[in-house]
Design an enzyme around this catalytic site. Sequence first.
Site, PDB file in Angstrom:
ATOM      1  N   ASP A 187     -11.245   2.798   4.040  1.00  0.00           N
ATOM      2  CA  ASP A 187     -11.579   1.795   4.175  1.00  0.00           C
ATOM      3  C   ASP A 187     -13.229   1.679   4.372  1.00  0.00           C
ATOM      4  O   ASP A 187     -13.649   0.643   3.784  1.00  0.00           O
ATOM      5  CB  ASP A 187     -11.185   1.009   5.358  1.00  0.00           C
ATOM      6  N   LYS A 237       0.975  -1.295  -0.098  1.00  0.00           N
ATOM      7  CA  LYS A 237      -0.060  -0.158  -0.025  1.00  0.00           C
ATOM      8  C   LYS A 237       0.853   1.303  -0.050  1.00  0.00           C
ATOM      9  O   LYS A 237       0.632   2.454  -0.797  1.00  0.00           O
ATOM     10  CB  LYS A 237      -0.988  -0.161   1.124  1.00  0.00           C
ATOM     11  N   GLN A 246      -4.914  -1.189   9.730  1.00  0.00           N
ATOM     12  CA  GLN A 246      -4.576  -2.516   9.321  1.00  0.00           C
ATOM     13  C   GLN A 246      -5.259  -3.573  10.104  1.00  0.00           C
ATOM     14  O   GLN A 246      -4.877  -3.727  11.175  1.00  0.00           O
ATOM     15  CB  GLN A 246      -3.297  -3.127   9.017  1.00  0.00           C
TER      16      GLN A 246
END
Length: 296
Positions: A121, A54, A98
């Site tokens: 997200d 990422k 994460q």
Amino acid sequence: MVAQVIDGKAFAAKVRGQVADQVAKLKEENGITPGLAVVLVGEDPASQVYVRSKGKMTVEVGMNSYEHKLDVDTSEEDLLALIDKLNNDPAVHGILVQLPLPKHLNEDLVINSIDPAKDVDGFHISNVGLLGTGQKSMVPCTPLGCLMMLRDHHGSLSGMDAVVVGRSNIVGKPMAQLLLGDSCTVTIAHSRTKDLPEVVRRADIVVAAVGRPEMIPGDWIKEGATVIDVGINRIERDGKNKLVGDVDYASAAERAGAITPVPGGVGPMTIACLLANTLTACCRANALPEPEGLTA
Ligand code: NAP
């Protein structure tokens, strides 16, 4: 019928290219550089790989990448304090924590402490509610990537029968909302669904997000249907490690009209959509027009 392969790798490269062009334009015309902060708690090997790639791709499209690596025994208080700092940092437009988090941390609490406008997200309860009520939101990356590929392949999805197999909060449920938003008739199937083969056979669009290797065989697929395989399953075959999806690719490709492979289908789209979401968040934060074709 031999299915057309929907090349997610190529499509993701195209999306990243569009993001990079828009980022260059933002810098040149507005002096703004979008920034993505990624928070990793602990040393889970798979999470470390995801976070690394990422960060690399964030920099490749011209954005600023801020990585925060915290010890596995970081307290909830310290993690929440970091998120608060990132929420208030104007250089940070997107925040990603994460998952999974170590067991002593409350995942819902942590996710819901992110400013919804920076929740790239799309897991914050506000964004879930906004998506569910058809309002402007941050959309979870994996389903957004699936939607982009479906729109690209079909143009309009209006009136199509879509079956989503899997009802997780990160894939199945938001996928169903997005398909409903594009006027599909949507069925969500799960482990308690009766006669799953018959349910799947009705579908013009099948999205498989189950996490069971090659569970959906070709004879469940309607002739000409579009199959989006979200599954990423590691198996051992002929003494070798292999990645397979939730759909039995070989038999499904004989009946489907179009199908995403694993690997090289949905997977690469997820990070591309994370970058697209960060760009969208940056444009919204600065009251600038949103980039076209990169949101739901
Ligand atoms: P999850 O949270 O484990 O959810 C799996 C869903 O599948 C559940 O709703 C479950 O039903 C359903 N299910 C399990 N067994 C079933 C069966 N025999 N028949 C019908 N439904 C069944 O998984 P997830 O997080 O959504 O992920 C699904 C897959 O996508 C995994 O392989 C994951 O690795 C992959 N994934 C890929 C990406 C990507 O970037 N490509 C991103 C996220 C996830 P119940 O609710 O009834 O238990």
